[in-house]
Design an enzyme around this catalytic site. Structure first.
Site, mmCIF file in Angstrom:
data_model
loop_
_atom_site.group_PDB
_atom_site.id
_atom_site.type_symbol
_atom_site.label_atom_id
_atom_site.label_comp_id
_atom_site.label_asym_id
_atom_site.label_seq_id
_atom_site.Cartn_x
_atom_site.Cartn_y
_atom_site.Cartn_z
ATOM 1 N N ARG A 1 0.828 -1.217 0.000
ATOM 2 C CA ARG A 1 0.000 0.000 0.000
ATOM 3 C C ARG A 1 0.865 1.272 0.000
ATOM 4 O O ARG A 1 0.570 2.225 0.723
ATOM 5 C CB ARG A 1 -0.934 0.030 1.217
ATOM 6 C CG ARG A 1 -1.905 -1.107 1.286
ATOM 7 C CD ARG A 1 -3.100 -0.842 0.363
ATOM 8 N NE ARG A 1 -4.244 -1.583 0.854
ATOM 9 C CZ ARG A 1 -5.299 -1.024 1.442
ATOM 10 N NH1 ARG A 1 -5.386 0.263 1.585
ATOM 11 N NH2 ARG A 1 -6.284 -1.762 1.859
ATOM 12 N N ARG B 1 -2.598 7.282 1.788
ATOM 13 C CA ARG B 1 -2.894 8.492 2.560
ATOM 14 C C ARG B 1 -1.796 8.975 3.488
ATOM 15 O O ARG B 1 -1.872 10.090 3.994
ATOM 16 C CB ARG B 1 -4.183 8.277 3.365
ATOM 17 C CG ARG B 1 -5.420 8.366 2.483
ATOM 18 C CD ARG B 1 -6.621 7.796 3.187
ATOM 19 N NE ARG B 1 -6.378 6.377 3.436
ATOM 20 C CZ ARG B 1 -7.256 5.533 3.962
ATOM 21 N NH1 ARG B 1 -8.426 5.978 4.338
ATOM 22 N NH2 ARG B 1 -6.963 4.268 4.129
ATOM 23 N N ARG C 1 -5.807 13.046 -4.349
ATOM 24 C CA ARG C 1 -7.045 12.363 -3.981
ATOM 25 C C ARG C 1 -8.159 13.396 -3.814
ATOM 26 O O ARG C 1 -9.286 13.182 -4.256
ATOM 27 C CB ARG C 1 -6.789 11.596 -2.687
ATOM 28 C CG ARG C 1 -7.964 11.056 -1.950
ATOM 29 C CD ARG C 1 -8.389 9.717 -2.526
ATOM 30 N NE ARG C 1 -9.283 9.049 -1.600
ATOM 31 C CZ ARG C 1 -10.521 9.444 -1.347
ATOM 32 N NH1 ARG C 1 -11.020 10.502 -1.939
ATOM 33 N NH2 ARG C 1 -11.258 8.775 -0.479
ATOM 34 N N ASP D 1 -7.406 -1.478 -6.896
ATOM 35 C CA ASP D 1 -7.909 -2.106 -5.669
ATOM 36 C C ASP D 1 -8.415 -3.507 -5.978
ATOM 37 O O ASP D 1 -8.863 -3.777 -7.101
ATOM 38 C CB ASP D 1 -9.037 -1.279 -5.047
ATOM 39 C CG ASP D 1 -9.277 -1.685 -3.595
ATOM 40 O OD1 ASP D 1 -8.569 -1.163 -2.715
ATOM 41 O OD2 ASP D 1 -10.138 -2.551 -3.347
ATOM 42 N N TYR E 1 -15.934 -9.622 0.723
ATOM 43 C CA TYR E 1 -16.535 -8.282 0.607
ATOM 44 C C TYR E 1 -17.872 -8.331 -0.134
ATOM 45 O O TYR E 1 -18.649 -7.390 -0.065
ATOM 46 C CB TYR E 1 -15.577 -7.328 -0.107
ATOM 47 C CG TYR E 1 -14.351 -6.992 0.716
ATOM 48 C CD1 TYR E 1 -14.352 -5.933 1.616
ATOM 49 C CD2 TYR E 1 -13.194 -7.754 0.608
ATOM 50 C CE1 TYR E 1 -13.229 -5.637 2.381
ATOM 51 C CE2 TYR E 1 -12.065 -7.474 1.364
ATOM 52 C CZ TYR E 1 -12.096 -6.410 2.250
ATOM 53 O OH TYR E 1 -10.988 -6.125 3.014
HETATM 54 O O1 CP3 Z 1 -0.221 -0.817 -2.628
HETATM 55 C C1 CP3 Z 1 -0.567 0.139 -3.355
HETATM 56 O O2 CP3 Z 1 -0.087 1.271 -3.231
HETATM 57 C C2 CP3 Z 1 -1.517 -0.141 -4.502
HETATM 58 C C3 CP3 Z 1 -2.881 0.076 -4.252
HETATM 59 C C4 CP3 Z 1 -3.738 -0.839 -3.395
HETATM 60 C C5 CP3 Z 1 -4.935 -0.347 -2.821
HETATM 61 N N1 CP3 Z 1 -5.597 -1.400 -2.288
HETATM 62 C C6 CP3 Z 1 -5.383 1.058 -2.859
HETATM 63 C C7 CP3 Z 1 -6.336 1.542 -1.852
HETATM 64 C C8 CP3 Z 1 -3.662 -2.212 -3.105
HETATM 65 C C9 CP3 Z 1 -2.551 -3.212 -3.436
HETATM 66 C C10 CP3 Z 1 -4.855 -2.555 -2.420
HETATM 67 C C11 CP3 Z 1 -5.174 -3.936 -2.003
HETATM 68 C C12 CP3 Z 1 -6.345 -4.185 -1.154
HETATM 69 N N2 CP3 Z 1 -7.543 -3.508 -1.138
HETATM 70 C C13 CP3 Z 1 -6.437 -5.254 -0.233
HETATM 71 C C14 CP3 Z 1 -5.373 -6.318 -0.007
HETATM 72 C C15 CP3 Z 1 -4.252 -5.859 0.846
HETATM 73 C C16 CP3 Z 1 -4.618 -5.562 2.287
HETATM 74 O O3 CP3 Z 1 -4.470 -4.414 2.690
HETATM 75 O O4 CP3 Z 1 -5.039 -6.503 2.977
HETATM 76 C C17 CP3 Z 1 -7.697 -5.179 0.375
HETATM 77 C C18 CP3 Z 1 -8.245 -6.110 1.443
HETATM 78 C C19 CP3 Z 1 -8.394 -4.070 -0.217
HETATM 79 C C20 CP3 Z 1 -9.791 -3.616 0.048
HETATM 80 C C21 CP3 Z 1 -9.844 -2.228 0.533
HETATM 81 N N3 CP3 Z 1 -9.597 -1.105 -0.241
HETATM 82 C C22 CP3 Z 1 -10.167 -1.778 1.839
HETATM 83 C C23 CP3 Z 1 -10.499 -2.689 3.015
HETATM 84 C C24 CP3 Z 1 -10.127 -0.389 1.811
HETATM 85 C C25 CP3 Z 1 -10.527 0.561 2.914
HETATM 86 C C26 CP3 Z 1 -9.503 0.616 3.992
HETATM 87 C C27 CP3 Z 1 -8.550 1.743 3.723
HETATM 88 O O5 CP3 Z 1 -7.339 1.511 3.839
HETATM 89 O O6 CP3 Z 1 -9.036 2.832 3.441
HETATM 90 C C28 CP3 Z 1 -9.721 0.023 0.524
HETATM 91 C C29 CP3 Z 1 -9.509 1.413 0.038
HETATM 92 C C30 CP3 Z 1 -8.171 1.730 -0.570
HETATM 93 N N4 CP3 Z 1 -7.514 0.939 -1.459
HETATM 94 C C31 CP3 Z 1 -7.402 2.919 -0.347
HETATM 95 C C32 CP3 Z 1 -6.266 2.817 -1.154
HETATM 96 C C33 CP3 Z 1 -5.162 3.827 -1.310
HETATM 97 C C34 CP3 Z 1 -7.822 4.088 0.502
HETATM 98 C C35 CP3 Z 1 -8.821 4.888 -0.262
HETATM 99 C C36 CP3 Z 1 -8.707 6.370 -0.071
HETATM 100 O O7 CP3 Z 1 -7.747 6.989 -0.574
HETATM 101 O O8 CP3 Z 1 -9.601 6.920 0.552
#
Ligand code: CP3
Length: 345
Positions: free
Chosen positions: A25, A29, A38, A75, A152
């Protein structure tokens, strides 16, 4: 040909010193430049589906920290979105999808073969990113493994008891969903490879919620099917698999049966567990707890050195054991990098 990308060398089984690094990730943020873009985009999905913006966000951590890999900004929930589920990211409560309750909810989903009609902006973002990466930086594409993605789709707010009850009450519907996700994920990842992804990572962040036969059926089997088909279509593609919070014996079954090039491990996995359970042909990725990036510099430095020393005999990509939180301190990331880059065996 001499391979000059350290991550690809490690995934080919070579030990590189000091180990190359990227962080789970890494675009997100905790970075002020991410928060600015964003806000400009308005919402997360606009950022993801606008190729120039997604490429820019992917490149931000590379410019700032010179990580050895860029992971495309996307994502795991884009696959259900492309299959036709509604997807919302609400501030504070995480993602929400329209839920699968009965067979008719699955019948309404699109065919697996058609997901790339929606997901082409990610392929564009991969192309733009690749043409802007330093020559030593590896481009990683990714998707969720079917089980984690399905959680999900069947239980809002991650009520795993609901998800597991669903498997028991509606096994046929659940099997159909897993199969649809498996096929869609293969198409999506093939598209990412065609667009320039050099490594594929599969995230099964909730693998540890299943055990026994469920673990075999819904974690190992679909992930194995995806990897086998990707290797059939793209014989040289290196794959990193990540199954979080899995006990040692399940992790051994997972590693042996899936046979990824790299296995990403969470912070709980020790070097002794690794040596006992994981075949020597597999490279390790991990496994600093993200909490160290929010804490004291000395604790962080000590822990980074422990991990480097523990895994010093194994081809190693340094990484976190899970995603970086928004509260992580940038100066800690710089300190982690300095510790790693100054470290000698
Ligand atoms: O790693 C990176 O920089 C690439 C981008 C990436 C995102 N999500 C962007 C994101 C990757 C590799 C993911 C994977 C992901 N997404 C997983 C597997 C890895 C892990 O963390 O377990 C899962 C379970 C998700 C599902 C998901 N997406 C959740 C549960 C959430 C909300 C929680 C949170 O951190 O906000 C997201 C949103 C998300 N995906 C954000 C980002 C940058 C935050 C969104 C925002 O900017 O508001």
């Amino acid at each position: 040909m001499f391979q000059y990308k350290p991550i690809l060398r490690v995934l080919a089984g070579e030990r590189v010193d000091p180990p190359p690094i990227w962080i789970m990730r890494q675009a997100g943020r905790y970075l002020p430049e991410y928060r600015a873009l964003r806000e400009q985009a308005g919402d997360f999905l606009t950022l993801v589906y606008t190729p120039e913006l997604a490429a820019e966000v992917t490149l931000q951590p590379i410019r700032r920290f010179h990580f050895d890999a860029a992971i495309i900004f996307a994502d795991i929930l884009l696959v259900p979105h492309a299959l036709g589920s509604d997807l919302r990211f609400d501030i504070g409560s995480g993602p929400h999808l329209s839920l699968i309750r009965q067979q008719s909810d699955i019948d309404r989903l699109r065919d697996a073969e058609s997901v790339n009609e929606t997901l082409w902006p990610i392929f564009e973002a991969l192309k733009i990113t690749k043409s802007n990466l330093p020559k030593e930086t590896t481009l990683i594409g990714f998707a969720g493994s079917p089980w984690t993605t399905a959680t999900y789709m069947i239980a809002d707010r991650h009520r795993f008891d609901t998800a597991i009850k669903f498997i028991e009450q509606e096994p046929r519907i659940f099997d159909t969903l897993i199969r649809r996700l498996t096929h869609a994920t293969i198409e999506y990842l093939s598209g990412q490879i065609a667009a320039g992804a050099e490594v594929i990572k599969l995230f099964d962040s909730w693998a540890g919620q299943l055990s026994g036969d469920h673990f075999l059926r819904y974690v190992i089997t679909p992930t194995k099917d995806i990897i086998q088909e990707l290797r059939r279509r793209h014989p040289d593609i290196p794959i990193i698999a990540f199954a979080r919070q899995v006990d040692s014996l399940s992790l051994r079954d997972y590693a042996v049966q899936i046979n990824p090039n790299g296995l990403a491990i969470d912070p709980s996995v020790t070097i002794d567990q690794w040596r006992e359970n994981i075949p020597p042909s597999i490279s390790v990725q991990g496994n600093l707890s993200p909490a160290y990036l929010c804490g004291e510099r000395q604790d962080l430095e000590n822990k980074v050195k422990v991990i480097l020393n523990d895994f010093s005999e194994i081809p190693h990509i340094f990484n976190l054991g899970h995603g970086i939180p928004p509260q992580a301190k940038i100066e800690n990331i710089e300190w982690m990098l300095k510790t790693l880059r100054d470290w000698r065996r």
